[in-house]
Design an enzyme around this catalytic site. Structure first.
Site, short mmCIF file in Angstrom:
data_model
loop_
_atom_site.label_atom_id
_atom_site.label_comp_id
_atom_site.label_asym_id
_atom_site.label_seq_id
_atom_site.Cartn_x
_atom_site.Cartn_y
_atom_site.Cartn_z
N THR A 75 0.77 -1.25 0.68
CA THR A 75 0.22 0.10 0.23
C THR A 75 0.80 1.49 0.10
O THR A 75 1.51 1.15 0.34
CB THR A 75 -1.31 -0.20 1.51
N THR A 76 0.50 1.97 -0.76
CA THR A 76 1.30 3.88 -0.51
C THR A 76 1.18 4.11 0.36
O THR A 76 -0.76 5.18 0.21
CB THR A 76 0.84 4.09 -2.10
N PRO A 77 0.76 4.83 1.42
CA PRO A 77 0.59 6.08 2.62
C PRO A 77 0.91 6.92 2.39
O PRO A 77 1.21 7.63 1.53
CB PRO A 77 2.23 5.45 4.07
N ASP B 122 4.26 5.53 -4.90
CA ASP B 122 4.19 6.15 -5.73
C ASP B 122 5.46 7.09 -6.81
O ASP B 122 6.08 7.61 -6.41
CB ASP B 122 3.13 7.02 -5.66
N GLY C 39 2.45 3.03 -9.61
CA GLY C 39 2.01 4.12 -10.12
C GLY C 39 2.21 3.83 -11.59
O GLY C 39 2.68 3.64 -12.25
N HIS D 111 7.90 -2.52 -9.74
CA HIS D 111 7.02 -2.38 -11.27
C HIS D 111 7.55 -1.52 -12.39
O HIS D 111 8.09 -1.17 -12.53
CB HIS D 111 5.82 -1.12 -10.71
N GLU E 117 5.68 -1.96 -17.52
CA GLU E 117 4.18 -1.94 -17.95
C GLU E 117 4.30 -0.87 -19.38
O GLU E 117 2.71 -1.71 -19.51
CB GLU E 117 3.69 -1.35 -16.54
N ASP F 166 -2.73 -8.44 -7.75
CA ASP F 166 -2.54 -7.37 -8.20
C ASP F 166 -3.71 -6.19 -7.50
O ASP F 166 -3.57 -5.91 -6.75
CB ASP F 166 -2.61 -7.12 -10.17
#
Ligand SMILES: [Zn+2]
Length: 366
Positions: A97-99, A168, A198, A225, A228, A303
């Site tokens: 998770t992105t805080p 992100d 992101g 990631h 992509e 995902d």
């Protein structure tokens, strides 16, 4: 799909916010609608369907973004996501998770993560272990939690959960560094690594590199990631960085495949996600087949199980039918994932035992 329920599974690429239950989204969206924050009729039909277009996927993410500015909702979502994975026999889950930081409502990256941890503590449908064995969780936990890292006796079903903090791609070097420092602080409560995610067309590798390098020097695990979109320069730089895992690896060229394979970096494969986002045109041309055939380390993952209306059982089911894998191969694929988890040897040993005893029960194997 039912048949893959009995196989224990390991989930290594799941975003917390993309894994929210449809029923929860519907309930929370209705409340937001009543408060006049959103137009409920605008999102209701999107939440109700399970074959969302890319446009509709983004619409759901916008809604989830609004919902996760509330600490209580973050706690609820976390609890439910863990319980949902546990219910499909996921025995080890890495949740990323992105805080988020939102000054106007008093949310800091730390308070966001505290809400996530509250969610882990609230899990009661299954025994949860989310702290490393040698951890001193300090004031995060009461003594009962510190002792065992579980919330109940040892006879019930168990799930290991570890957390990854995502940087992100919109973030600055300083913001990325702040996330890494938070991850280091939260190690005792099960944060084990850093992810970079992101919008892939946003941001430069050089922006995140200092924070990722620092994270690795401090002993945090790294997954990125990667690929992509076609971006050979960045893909090469990411592979040269030697992350412990990468996600997707969709838009690789010959040179990048060669490098990836020689470095044997494990790939988190998200079939449904790649198809739904139009990153890969069809399962026939998906790189899973080639990587699997050359025995490159790979892990099937969801995902965003909620947004893409899938599950880990669903992903195994798709792989089985699209690539002609039998039960034995699927079991082995699931078991091999244990070797790529970001957890200590003791956890890995326990997971191997869980798989071995499951094999004895799965009569199809013998
Ligand atoms: Zn992802």
């Amino acid at each position: 799909m039912e048949q893959w329920l009995s196989v224990p599974k390991v989930e290594l690429h799941a975003h917390l916010n993309g894994s929210v239950r449809d029923s929860t989204l519907l309930e929370l969206a209705r409340v937001l609608g009543e408060k006049g924050v959103i137009d409920f009729s605008d999102v209701e039909h999107v939440i109700m369907k399970d074959d969302r277009s890319l446009h509709e996927v983004f619409k759901l993410f916008d809604l989830i973004h609004i919902l996760t500015t509330d600490h209580k909702i973050i706690t609820r979502i976390t609890k439910e996501v863990v319980e949902d994975f546990a219910s499909e026999n996921v025995v080890y889950l890495e949740l990323r998770t992105t805080p988020k930081k939102n000054d106007s409502i008093g949310m800091t990256k730390r308070s966001y993560m505290e809400a996530v941890v509250e969610g882990l503590k609230a899990v009661n449908a299954v025994d949860i272990n989310f702290m490393p064995h040698d951890a001193d969780a300090g004031d995060f936990m009461d003594s009962q939690h510190i002792k065992s890292g579980t919330c109940n006796g040892a006879t019930r079903k168990k799930i290991y959960v570890r957390l990854l903090l995502s940087i992100d791609r919109r973030e600055t070097t300083e913001a990325a560094m702040e996330t890494v420092k938070l991850a280091l602080e939260l190690r005792p409560i099960g944060v084990v690594g850093i992810d970079l995610s992101g919008n892939p067309i946003v941001g430069e590798w050089s922006t995140f590199f200092p924070a990722l390098k620092f994270a690795r020097e401090q002993g945090l695990y790294i997954t990125l990631h990667c690929g992509e979109i076609p971006n050979p320069k960045e893909i090469q730089a990411m592979l040269d960085f030697l992350p412990q895992r990468i996600g997707h690896a969709c838009c690789f060229e010959e040179e990048e495949w060669k490098k990836l394979k020689s470095l044997k970096i494990p790939v988190e494969i998200c079939l449904t996600s790649n198809i739904r986002t139009d990153t890969i045109s069809s399962l026939d041309v998906h790189h899973f087949a080639n990587l699997y055939n050359v025995k490159h380390p790979l892990i099937l993952c969801t995902d965003d199980a909620g947004v893409f209306s899938t599950s880990l059982c669903g992903e195994y089911s798709i792989a089985a039918s699209a690539y002609g894998l039998g039960r034995r191969e699927i079991y082995q694929l699931a078991k091999d994932a244990v070797e790529f988890v970001f957890a200590d040897d003791e956890v890995k040993k326990d997971l191997r035992e869980i798989f071995n005893s499951a094999a004895k029960m799965l009569d199809f194997l013998f």
